[in-house]
Design a protein around this motif. Structure first.
Motif, PDB file in Angstrom:
ATOM      1  N   LYS A 184       2.416  -4.886  -0.441  1.00 22.02           N
ATOM      2  CA  LYS A 184       1.285  -4.108   0.070  1.00 22.02           C
ATOM      3  C   LYS A 184       0.491  -4.999   1.014  1.00 22.02           C
ATOM      4  CE  LYS A 184       0.676  -1.342  -4.084  1.00 22.02           C
ATOM      5  NZ  LYS A 184      -0.235  -1.046  -5.210  1.00 22.02           N
ATOM      6  N   ASN A 226      -3.392   0.473   5.587  1.00 25.86           N
ATOM      7  CA  ASN A 226      -2.511  -0.148   4.600  1.00 25.86           C
ATOM      8  C   ASN A 226      -1.053   0.104   4.939  1.00 25.86           C
ATOM      9  OD1 ASN A 226      -4.661  -0.922   2.716  1.00 25.86           O
ATOM     10  ND2 ASN A 226      -4.914   1.278   2.472  1.00 25.86           N
ATOM     11  N   GLU A 227      -0.220  -0.831   4.561  1.00 24.30           N
ATOM     12  CA  GLU A 227       1.233  -0.680   4.616  1.00 24.30           C
ATOM     13  C   GLU A 227       1.761  -0.912   3.210  1.00 24.30           C
ATOM     14  OE1 GLU A 227       2.785   0.481   7.053  1.00 24.30           O
ATOM     15  OE2 GLU A 227       2.322  -0.519   8.938  1.00 24.30           O
ATOM     16  N   ARG A 228       2.830  -0.201   2.851  1.00 27.88           N
ATOM     17  CA  ARG A 228       3.472  -0.383   1.552  1.00 27.88           C
ATOM     18  C   ARG A 228       4.969  -0.168   1.729  1.00 27.88           C
ATOM     19  NH1 ARG A 228       5.719   2.038  -2.715  1.00 27.88           N
ATOM     20  NH2 ARG A 228       5.039   1.489  -4.809  1.00 27.88           N
ATOM     21  N   LYS A 263       7.843  -4.068  -9.164  1.00 28.66           N
ATOM     22  CA  LYS A 263       7.584  -2.643  -9.372  1.00 28.66           C
ATOM     23  C   LYS A 263       7.353  -2.365 -10.856  1.00 28.66           C
ATOM     24  CE  LYS A 263       9.000   1.853  -7.829  1.00 28.66           C
ATOM     25  NZ  LYS A 263       9.828   2.553  -6.882  1.00 28.66           N
ATOM     26  N   ARG A 267      10.762   2.479   1.960  1.00 27.55           N
ATOM     27  CA  ARG A 267       9.414   2.920   2.315  1.00 27.55           C
ATOM     28  C   ARG A 267       8.998   4.093   1.485  1.00 27.55           C
ATOM     29  NH1 ARG A 267       9.083   3.575   8.568  1.00 27.55           N
ATOM     30  NH2 ARG A 267       6.978   4.054   8.052  1.00 27.55           N
ATOM     31  N   ASN A 296      -3.045  -4.919   3.371  1.00 30.09           N
ATOM     32  CA  ASN A 296      -4.289  -4.232   3.693  1.00 30.09           C
ATOM     33  C   ASN A 296      -4.907  -4.903   4.902  1.00 30.09           C
ATOM     34  OD1 ASN A 296      -7.505  -4.322   3.213  1.00 30.09           O
ATOM     35  ND2 ASN A 296      -6.652  -2.337   2.664  1.00 30.09           N
ATOM     36  N   SER A 330       0.021  -8.483  -0.884  1.00 26.94           N
ATOM     37  CA  SER A 330       0.363  -8.677  -2.296  1.00 26.94           C
ATOM     38  C   SER A 330       1.852  -8.408  -2.503  1.00 26.94           C
ATOM     39  CB  SER A 330      -0.472  -7.770  -3.205  1.00 26.94           C
ATOM     40  OG  SER A 330      -0.121  -6.422  -3.036  1.00 26.94           O
ATOM     41  N   GLU A 373       9.085  -1.717  -0.063  1.00 24.72           N
ATOM     42  CA  GLU A 373       9.724  -2.406  -1.185  1.00 24.72           C
ATOM     43  C   GLU A 373      11.020  -3.071  -0.752  1.00 24.72           C
ATOM     44  OE1 GLU A 373      10.342   0.497  -4.269  1.00 24.72           O
ATOM     45  OE2 GLU A 373       8.253   1.132  -4.247  1.00 24.72           O
ATOM     46  N   VAL A 376       7.324  -4.672  -4.672  1.00 30.59           N
ATOM     47  CA  VAL A 376       6.453  -3.900  -3.797  1.00 30.59           C
ATOM     48  C   VAL A 376       5.600  -4.870  -2.980  1.00 30.59           C
ATOM     49  CG1 VAL A 376       4.596  -2.185  -3.702  1.00 30.59           C
ATOM     50  CG2 VAL A 376       6.361  -2.027  -5.490  1.00 30.59           C
TER      51      VAL A 376
END
Length: 136
Positions: free
Chosen positions: A111, A51-53, A82, A136, A113, A78, A55, A109
């Motif tokens: 995301k 996963n990466e997340r 926030k 990040r 996957n 997605s 903003e 945010v």
């Protein structure tokens, strides 16, 4: 003898299941790189599981551009404001060239996957949006 065979079979089955669960959920990236630049995320990979997340702070009407090509495996992106539980989701990406528009000013945010995926993903601020930092 039947009890021994049953125990050995059960052990082999359990070991196989544990091995699959580890393989299916372990973070792994193999590729040409993942880059977090001003206003841009880019990953080019021949194997990505994880996963990466990150903003972006966006103003009302500002856009993020998603450009992706996934040759094999799965990818899902997605975009959520926030603090909110739901947002826009793009699943089962093969070829994507689309925009996400901020409906109000705030932190958004992103995301991503990846499940045993091969390909590339780029998410960047629209050309009219300048100097956006990735958080990040």
């Amino acid at each position: 003898m039947k009890k021994i065979v049953a125990k050995v079979s059960g052990g082999v089955l359990a070991a196989g299941l544990i091995g699959f669960l580890i393989w299916d959920n372990v973070y792994s990236f193999k590729g040409d790189g993942r880059h977090f630049l001003t206003g841009r995320y880019y990953a080019d990979f021949y194997y990505f599981n994880g996963n990466e997340r990150f903003e972006f702070q966006l103003e009302t009407g500002e856009k993020l551009h998603l450009d992706a090509h996934i040759e094999k495996g799965k990818a899902k992106v997605s975009f959520t404001r926030k603090g909110e539980k739901s947002g826009e989701v793009i699943s089962n990406i093969e070829d994507a060239d689309t925009y996400f528009t901020a409906d109000e000013t705030g932190r958004y945010v992103v995301k991503i996957n990846f499940k045993h995926a091969k390909g590339y993903v780029e998410i960047k601020c629209d050309d009219q949006v300048k100097d956006k930092k990735i958080y990040r």
